[in-house]
Design a protein around this motif. Structure first.
Motif, PDB file in Angstrom:
ATOM      1  N   PRO A   1     -59.647  20.175 -79.777  1.00 41.74           N
ATOM      2  CA  PRO A   1     -58.360  20.166 -79.070  1.00 41.74           C
ATOM      3  C   PRO A   1     -58.419  19.445 -77.728  1.00 41.74           C
ATOM      4  O   PRO A   1     -59.459  19.400 -77.074  1.00 41.74           O
ATOM      5  N   VAL A   2     -57.290  18.893 -77.352  1.00 39.95           N
ATOM      6  CA  VAL A   2     -57.067  18.353 -76.010  1.00 39.95           C
ATOM      7  C   VAL A   2     -55.761  18.972 -75.556  1.00 39.95           C
ATOM      8  O   VAL A   2     -54.685  18.574 -75.996  1.00 39.95           O
ATOM      9  N   ASP A   3     -55.867  19.985 -74.714  1.00 41.49           N
ATOM     10  CA  ASP A   3     -54.714  20.801 -74.359  1.00 41.49           C
ATOM     11  C   ASP A   3     -54.980  21.411 -72.977  1.00 41.49           C
ATOM     12  O   ASP A   3     -56.051  21.985 -72.769  1.00 41.49           O
ATOM     13  N   PRO A   4     -54.043  21.311 -72.041  1.00 41.21           N
ATOM     14  CA  PRO A   4     -54.283  21.862 -70.702  1.00 41.21           C
ATOM     15  C   PRO A   4     -54.516  23.375 -70.689  1.00 41.21           C
ATOM     16  O   PRO A   4     -55.055  23.908 -69.720  1.00 41.21           O
ATOM     17  N   ASN A   5     -54.136  24.062 -71.765  1.00 45.18           N
ATOM     18  CA  ASN A   5     -54.326  25.514 -71.828  1.00 45.18           C
ATOM     19  C   ASN A   5     -55.631  25.922 -72.504  1.00 45.18           C
ATOM     20  O   ASN A   5     -55.892  27.105 -72.684  1.00 45.18           O
ATOM     21  N   ILE A   6     -56.432  24.930 -72.908  1.00 46.62           N
ATOM     22  CA  ILE A   6     -57.716  25.219 -73.551  1.00 46.62           C
ATOM     23  C   ILE A   6     -58.833  24.654 -72.687  1.00 46.62           C
ATOM     24  O   ILE A   6     -58.840  23.461 -72.362  1.00 46.62           O
ATOM     25  N   TRP A   7     -59.765  25.502 -72.317  1.00 54.30           N
ATOM     26  CA  TRP A   7     -60.933  25.106 -71.534  1.00 54.30           C
ATOM     27  C   TRP A   7     -62.185  25.374 -72.345  1.00 54.30           C
ATOM     28  O   TRP A   7     -62.199  26.253 -73.210  1.00 54.30           O
ATOM     29  N   GLU A   8     -63.212  24.608 -72.063  1.00 54.42           N
ATOM     30  CA  GLU A   8     -64.500  24.781 -72.722  1.00 54.42           C
ATOM     31  C   GLU A   8     -65.431  25.586 -71.827  1.00 54.42           C
ATOM     32  O   GLU A   8     -65.474  25.393 -70.610  1.00 54.42           O
ATOM     33  N   CYS A   9     -66.198  26.461 -72.436  1.00 53.01           N
ATOM     34  CA  CYS A   9     -67.171  27.297 -71.751  1.00 53.01           C
ATOM     35  C   CYS A   9     -68.563  26.864 -72.217  1.00 53.01           C
ATOM     36  O   CYS A   9     -68.879  26.963 -73.405  1.00 53.01           O
ATOM     37  N   THR A  10     -69.379  26.324 -71.299  1.00 52.49           N
ATOM     38  CA  THR A  10     -70.721  25.857 -71.646  1.00 52.49           C
ATOM     39  C   THR A  10     -71.722  26.278 -70.580  1.00 52.49           C
ATOM     40  O   THR A  10     -71.353  26.857 -69.562  1.00 52.49           O
ATOM     41  N   ARG A  11     -72.979  25.946 -70.844  1.00 52.81           N
ATOM     42  CA  ARG A  11     -74.099  26.255 -69.941  1.00 52.81           C
ATOM     43  C   ARG A  11     -74.078  27.740 -69.533  1.00 52.81           C
ATOM     44  O   ARG A  11     -74.304  28.085 -68.384  1.00 52.81           O
ATOM     45  N   VAL A  12     -73.822  28.593 -70.510  1.00 54.37           N
ATOM     46  CA  VAL A  12     -73.823  30.045 -70.296  1.00 54.37           C
ATOM     47  C   VAL A  12     -75.275  30.521 -70.377  1.00 54.37           C
ATOM     48  O   VAL A  12     -75.970  30.219 -71.346  1.00 54.37           O
ATOM     49  N   PHE A  13     -75.713  31.244 -69.368  1.00 51.82           N
ATOM     50  CA  PHE A  13     -77.097  31.724 -69.383  1.00 51.82           C
ATOM     51  C   PHE A  13     -77.249  32.994 -68.564  1.00 51.82           C
ATOM     52  O   PHE A  13     -76.460  33.279 -67.672  1.00 51.82           O
TER      53      PHE A  13
ATOM     54  N   SER B   1     -61.305  33.713 -64.135  1.00 57.57           N
ATOM     55  CA  SER B   1     -61.290  32.323 -63.681  1.00 57.57           C
ATOM     56  C   SER B   1     -60.502  31.437 -64.632  1.00 57.57           C
ATOM     57  O   SER B   1     -59.689  30.615 -64.196  1.00 57.57           O
ATOM     58  N   ALA B   2     -60.762  31.597 -65.932  1.00 57.10           N
ATOM     59  CA  ALA B   2     -60.061  30.775 -66.911  1.00 57.10           C
ATOM     60  C   ALA B   2     -58.554  31.012 -66.856  1.00 57.10           C
ATOM     61  O   ALA B   2     -57.762  30.062 -66.901  1.00 57.10           O
ATOM     62  N   ARG B   3     -58.138  32.269 -66.739  1.00 58.50           N
ATOM     63  CA  ARG B   3     -56.713  32.576 -66.655  1.00 58.50           C
ATOM     64  C   ARG B   3     -56.106  31.963 -65.388  1.00 58.50           C
ATOM     65  O   ARG B   3     -55.002  31.426 -65.422  1.00 58.50           O
ATOM     66  N   GLU B   4     -56.827  32.055 -64.264  1.00 54.20           N
ATOM     67  CA  GLU B   4     -56.315  31.460 -63.019  1.00 54.20           C
ATOM     68  C   GLU B   4     -56.188  29.944 -63.128  1.00 54.20           C
ATOM     69  O   GLU B   4     -55.360  29.338 -62.451  1.00 54.20           O
ATOM     70  N   LEU B   5     -56.988  29.335 -63.975  1.00 52.39           N
ATOM     71  CA  LEU B   5     -56.922  27.887 -64.190  1.00 52.39           C
ATOM     72  C   LEU B   5     -55.854  27.501 -65.214  1.00 52.39           C
ATOM     73  O   LEU B   5     -55.643  26.330 -65.491  1.00 52.39           O
ATOM     74  N   GLY B   6     -55.189  28.512 -65.792  1.00 51.09           N
ATOM     75  CA  GLY B   6     -54.115  28.249 -66.743  1.00 51.09           C
ATOM     76  C   GLY B   6     -54.539  28.293 -68.197  1.00 51.09           C
ATOM     77  O   GLY B   6     -53.750  27.975 -69.087  1.00 51.09           O
ATOM     78  N   ALA B   7     -55.773  28.690 -68.471  1.00 53.05           N
ATOM     79  CA  ALA B   7     -56.253  28.725 -69.847  1.00 53.05           C
ATOM     80  C   ALA B   7     -55.727  29.943 -70.597  1.00 53.05           C
ATOM     81  O   ALA B   7     -55.707  31.041 -70.060  1.00 53.05           O
ATOM     82  N   THR B   8     -55.299  29.708 -71.822  1.00 53.01           N
ATOM     83  CA  THR B   8     -54.961  30.801 -72.724  1.00 53.01           C
ATOM     84  C   THR B   8     -56.030  30.941 -73.806  1.00 53.01           C
ATOM     85  O   THR B   8     -56.058  31.925 -74.527  1.00 53.01           O
ATOM     86  N   GLN B   9     -56.902  29.917 -73.901  1.00 55.24           N
ATOM     87  CA  GLN B   9     -58.005  29.938 -74.859  1.00 55.24           C
ATOM     88  C   GLN B   9     -59.211  29.241 -74.256  1.00 55.24           C
ATOM     89  O   GLN B   9     -59.070  28.306 -73.461  1.00 55.24           O
ATOM     90  N   LEU B  10     -60.390  29.701 -74.677  1.00 58.01           N
ATOM     91  CA  LEU B  10     -61.642  29.030 -74.362  1.00 58.01           C
ATOM     92  C   LEU B  10     -62.295  28.645 -75.678  1.00 58.01           C
ATOM     93  O   LEU B  10     -62.142  29.344 -76.679  1.00 58.01           O
ATOM     94  N   ILE B  11     -63.021  27.534 -75.687  1.00 55.99           N
ATOM     95  CA  ILE B  11     -63.862  27.232 -76.834  1.00 55.99           C
ATOM     96  C   ILE B  11     -65.293  27.122 -76.336  1.00 55.99           C
ATOM     97  O   ILE B  11     -65.545  26.728 -75.188  1.00 55.99           O
TER      98      ILE B  11
END
Length: 196
Positions: free
Chosen positions: A106-118, A142-152
């Motif tokens: 997806p390319v969507d302003p409401n979807i953010w990617e979550c990486t480098r989790v450790f 943080s994701a909600r404050e950034l406008g995300a409704t979903q993370l991948i």
């Protein structure tokens, strides 16, 4: 224990914390997991560490990092790169398979990617449950404050066992695959129930 969300706009307010986060990433991913990733100045980094991203550090009073997360918008662009999962699908990353998603990334302003989790192996066992709780809380907030409704995210394949315990609702969006050191799967985390 503290949770700090870092950005290029505020990192000057947090002393060595930003550098400590990248040092902890090196320890986690290059030293402990032995992944072949870029490093400089005793820090791990990649092409997705840009002003578009945010970094969450779980740390103590003096800035010792226990855990971390990077959030990147699915609309990010930097040269030929966008975000890790999409770029893997587009064949731009030799370290990840191209067929890690069932559908187009997806390319969507409401979807953010979550990486480098450790979580660092050196994090005391007595603190780990609290650290995990802080990570989930900070990631969602943080994701909600950034406008995300979903993370991948690309996550260990045993995610159904612990996402529920963390209060997260997630769905597999790709096949289980062996990558580097274990079985992983792309998931979509629903934040719509976390709007308040």
């Amino acid at each position: 224990m503290h949770t700090t969300v870092l950005s290029f706009e505020n990192l000057h307010n947090h002393g060595e914390l930003f550098a400590n986060l990248f040092r902890a990433r090196k320890q986690s991913f290059i030293v402990e997991k032995q992944w072949n990733l870029p490093e400089a100045l005793d820090m791990e980094y990649d092409q997705y560490d840009t002003p578009a991203s945010r970094w969450i550090a779980i740390h103590d009073d003096v800035g010792q990092v226990y855990a971390g997360i990077r959030l990147t918008p699915s609309t990010a662009r930097c040269g030929i790169y966008s975000y890790m999962i999409r770029d893997a699908q587009r064949g731009l990353l030799a370290s990840l398979p191209t067929d890690l998603l069932y559908d187009e990334a997806p390319v969507d302003p409401n979807i953010w990617e979550c990486t480098r989790v450790f979580v660092l192996h050196s994090t005391p066992q007595s603190l780990r449950r609290r650290v995990h709780g802080y990570m989930v809380g900070a990631m969602v907030k943080s994701a909600r404050e950034l406008g995300a409704t979903q993370l991948i995210a690309i996550t260990p394949a045993n995610w159904p066992r612990w996402y529920g315990r963390c209060g997260l609702t997630a769905t597999g969006i790709g096949p289980v695959m062996f990558i580097d050191d274990g079985d992983y799967q792309c998931v979509q985390i629903d934040l719509s129930t976390k709007m308040h």
